[in-house]
Design an enzyme around this catalytic site. Structure first.
Site, PDB file in Angstrom:
ATOM      1  N   CYS A  23      -0.638  17.255  -0.891  1.00 52.09           N
ATOM      2  CA  CYS A  23      -0.310  15.910  -1.360  1.00 52.09           C
ATOM      3  C   CYS A  23      -0.403  14.899  -0.222  1.00 52.09           C
ATOM      4  O   CYS A  23      -0.931  13.790  -0.382  1.00 52.09           O
ATOM      5  CB  CYS A  23       1.085  15.883  -1.973  1.00 52.09           C
ATOM      6  SG  CYS A  23       1.336  17.009  -3.365  1.00 52.09           S
ATOM      7  N   LEU A  24       0.112  15.273   0.937  1.00 53.88           N
ATOM      8  CA  LEU A  24       0.069  14.365   2.084  1.00 53.88           C
ATOM      9  C   LEU A  24      -1.359  14.016   2.470  1.00 53.88           C
ATOM     10  O   LEU A  24      -1.637  12.884   2.888  1.00 53.88           O
ATOM     11  CB  LEU A  24       0.805  14.978   3.276  1.00 53.88           C
ATOM     12  CG  LEU A  24       2.329  15.029   3.179  1.00 53.88           C
ATOM     13  CD1 LEU A  24       2.903  15.721   4.403  1.00 53.88           C
ATOM     14  CD2 LEU A  24       2.915  13.632   3.048  1.00 53.88           C
ATOM     15  N   ASN A  25      -2.270  14.967   2.360  1.00 55.19           N
ATOM     16  CA  ASN A  25      -3.658  14.660   2.683  1.00 55.19           C
ATOM     17  C   ASN A  25      -4.230  13.589   1.765  1.00 55.19           C
ATOM     18  O   ASN A  25      -5.031  12.753   2.189  1.00 55.19           O
ATOM     19  CB  ASN A  25      -4.516  15.926   2.610  1.00 55.19           C
ATOM     20  CG  ASN A  25      -4.668  16.589   3.966  1.00 55.19           C
ATOM     21  OD1 ASN A  25      -4.516  15.952   5.001  1.00 55.19           O
ATOM     22  ND2 ASN A  25      -4.971  17.869   3.954  1.00 55.19           N
ATOM     23  N   ARG A  68       0.833  -1.199   0.000  1.00 52.85           N
ATOM     24  CA  ARG A  68       0.000   0.000   0.000  1.00 52.85           C
ATOM     25  C   ARG A  68       0.866   1.248   0.000  1.00 52.85           C
ATOM     26  O   ARG A  68       0.543   2.245  -0.665  1.00 52.85           O
ATOM     27  CB  ARG A  68      -0.932  -0.019   1.212  1.00 52.85           C
ATOM     28  CG  ARG A  68      -2.143   0.915   1.084  1.00 52.85           C
ATOM     29  CD  ARG A  68      -1.889   2.274   1.650  1.00 52.85           C
ATOM     30  NE  ARG A  68      -1.357   2.172   2.983  1.00 52.85           N
ATOM     31  CZ  ARG A  68      -0.429   2.979   3.467  1.00 52.85           C
ATOM     32  NH1 ARG A  68       0.070   3.960   2.733  1.00 52.85           N
ATOM     33  NH2 ARG A  68       0.022   2.824   4.701  1.00 52.85           N
ATOM     34  N   LEU A 107      -2.846 -15.481  19.696  1.00 53.68           N
ATOM     35  CA  LEU A 107      -1.982 -16.485  19.079  1.00 53.68           C
ATOM     36  C   LEU A 107      -0.871 -16.964  20.002  1.00 53.68           C
ATOM     37  O   LEU A 107      -0.163 -17.919  19.679  1.00 53.68           O
ATOM     38  CB  LEU A 107      -1.368 -15.936  17.784  1.00 53.68           C
ATOM     39  CG  LEU A 107      -2.170 -16.176  16.504  1.00 53.68           C
ATOM     40  CD1 LEU A 107      -3.464 -15.376  16.491  1.00 53.68           C
ATOM     41  CD2 LEU A 107      -1.347 -15.833  15.270  1.00 53.68           C
ATOM     42  N   THR A 119      10.432  14.841   3.797  1.00 51.31           N
ATOM     43  CA  THR A 119      11.045  14.648   5.115  1.00 51.31           C
ATOM     44  C   THR A 119      12.566  14.720   5.030  1.00 51.31           C
ATOM     45  O   THR A 119      13.184  14.201   4.099  1.00 51.31           O
ATOM     46  CB  THR A 119      10.618  13.288   5.697  1.00 51.31           C
ATOM     47  OG1 THR A 119       9.202  13.277   5.861  1.00 51.31           O
ATOM     48  CG2 THR A 119      11.286  13.032   7.037  1.00 51.31           C
ATOM     49  N   GLU A 125       3.756  10.426   7.613  1.00 54.78           N
ATOM     50  CA  GLU A 125       2.678  11.296   7.127  1.00 54.78           C
ATOM     51  C   GLU A 125       1.847  11.870   8.272  1.00 54.78           C
ATOM     52  O   GLU A 125       0.626  11.995   8.185  1.00 54.78           O
ATOM     53  CB  GLU A 125       1.821  10.557   6.098  1.00 54.78           C
ATOM     54  CG  GLU A 125       2.644  10.214   4.855  1.00 54.78           C
ATOM     55  CD  GLU A 125       1.871   9.482   3.802  1.00 54.78           C
ATOM     56  OE1 GLU A 125       0.670   9.749   3.680  1.00 54.78           O
ATOM     57  OE2 GLU A 125       2.459   8.648   3.094  1.00 54.78           O
ATOM     58  N   GLY A 126       2.544  12.224   9.333  1.00 60.87           N
ATOM     59  CA  GLY A 126       1.916  12.848  10.484  1.00 60.87           C
ATOM     60  C   GLY A 126       1.878  11.918  11.673  1.00 60.87           C
ATOM     61  O   GLY A 126       1.192  10.900  11.650  1.00 60.87           O
ATOM     62  N   THR A 127       2.626  12.239  12.721  1.00 64.39           N
ATOM     63  CA  THR A 127       2.629  11.415  13.920  1.00 64.39           C
ATOM     64  C   THR A 127       1.297  11.534  14.658  1.00 64.39           C
ATOM     65  O   THR A 127       0.488  12.431  14.404  1.00 64.39           O
ATOM     66  CB  THR A 127       3.754  11.847  14.872  1.00 64.39           C
ATOM     67  OG1 THR A 127       3.481  13.193  15.315  1.00 64.39           O
ATOM     68  CG2 THR A 127       5.118  11.800  14.189  1.00 64.39           C
TER      69      THR A 127
END
Length: 393
Positions: A246-248, A98, A347, A140, A372-374
């Site tokens: 873009c990050l959004n 992903r 498990l 970053t 992409e944002g803590t």
């Protein structure tokens, strides 16, 4: 009339909210991953590599996954919901997959599509949509993550050219990319540049010794006097708001992806608890185990409802507030990580084995929680939106 049996994998009937096209995306991506990736992904994770990436990129291009929510230039132009569903299936297999699709489509391609010139779009987007050219997104830096406005990478004019100097860190796809979208400080503020990775002075050493996102290419970008023509600048990107836009886009994919990791961990724990016997009965027959499975299912489906709401907002052409995306990223990744940790307890010792997907998802989500944002930054962004007070300034 008898009450129909409850579908344990979809107790709220959320899959019925998908259109035929969106279900087709779900089934196609899931089948491809089942056939081509799942037999190998644990081994790739253990080895810390993604050797099939060039082939995967081309296959993802043929499936229409790269920039699938963008229009034109070979992109599929599908709904935000279809893109979200694809992200869910990809991360149910592995976060690294992903992440590749997200960086390619929602960061590198989106930046060019939204802020680039027609020449830049024509040059790069068709190849990137086809998976024959891989992109990365350089924002970053080693000393500046949550505060990109303080980046040290610089771009200066020299005649009609731009000269870029600086470093970028933790860049997905960096060492396999044909093009990098790089953000730099200029005399006029932060601007974006389309940088072919074969440019003199550009290098992208791969980052090793990761314990998370191991089936993913992660690199440093090094720019030592990289000379670019004036046409390399993204003409419509001005200020830090451009890369944050873009990050959004990418964060929206994370909102959906986290539900895939949660689903995979829940299913693994449920299957194990049903088959494993202790004290003469299956683990799933014990009250404490059932409480864990129920709590996991409730949080997973609440996260899916949140993802569906954001998809509806995006597809209705509403102005999605960045804080709404923060809401989804904060909640869904945090809950997916807790679901994986709980699944690991069910498990037992087997929970740390790569024979099961749980520890792999858990390790991967530790990165997704940060990039992409803590958690802290999304919490403060929401706090600002809800109270009007910017506590981080």
């Amino acid at each position: 009339m008898p009450i129909p049996a409850l579908d344990a994998a979809d107790p709220l009937g959320l899959e019925s909210l998908l259109t035929d096209t969106e279900r087709a995306v779900r089934d196609t991506v899931r089948q491809y991953l089942t056939d081509k990736v799942e037999p190998h992904i644990a081994d790739w994770f253990e080895r810390g590599e993604l050797p099939a990436l060039p082939e995967l990129a081309r296959d993802f291009g043929e499936l229409g996954l790269l920039g699938m929510h963008l229009d034109g230039y070979g992109c599929a132009g599908m709904s935000a919901l279809a893109y979200g569903v694809a992200c869910r299936e990809l991360e149910a297999c592995d976060s690294g997959l992903r992440s590749f699709v997200s960086v390619q489509g929602s960061l590198a391609m989106f930046a060019i599509h939204r802020f680039g010139s027609e020449e830049q779009k024509q040059e790069w987007l068709p190849r990137m949509a086809a998976g024959t050219a891989i992109g990365c997104f350089g924002l970053t830096e080693p000393d500046h993550g949550s505060d990109p406005s303080s980046m040290r990478t610089r771009a200066r004019r020299e005649g009609g050219d731009w000269i870029l100097d600086g470093r970028k860190m933790w860049i997905t796809n960096g060492s396999v990319a044909a093009v990098a979208v790089v953000w730099a400080q200029t005399e006029d503020g932060i601007r974006g540049y389309v940088v072919p990775t074969d440019s003199a002075g550009f290098s992208a050493p791969e980052i090793k010794h990761k314990m998370s996102l191991r089936a993913s290419v992660t690199s440093e970008l090094v720019l030592d006097g990289v000379r670019l023509p004036a046409s390399a600048m993204l003409p419509e990107a001005r200020g830090v708001g451009a890369p944050l836009t873009c990050l959004n886009e990418a964060r929206y994919g994370i909102v959906w992806g986290a539900t895939g990791a949660a689903r995979s961990a829940w299913q693994a724990a449920t299957d194990y608890a049903t088959q494993r016997e202790q004290f003469g009965k299956p683990l799933s027959g014990f009250q404490l185990t059932q409480q864990k499975l129920v709590d996991m299912a409730v949080e997973w489906h609440k996260s899916t409802l949140l993802a569906l709401r954001l998809a509806d907002l995006k597809d209705s052409a509403a102005d999605v507030h960045p804080a709404q995306i923060s809401f989804g990223k904060l909640n869904n990744v945090r809950e997916a990580l807790e679901i994986c940790r709980t699944a690991r307890t069910i498990l037992g010792a087997n929970g740390i084995s790569l024979e099961y997907p749980v520890i792999r998802h858990m390790n991967n989500l530790e990165s997704v929680l940060t990039y992409e944002g803590t958690t802290e930054m999304h919490t403060l962004a929401l706090g600002h939106a809800l109270t009007g007070h910017a506590a981080f300034r």
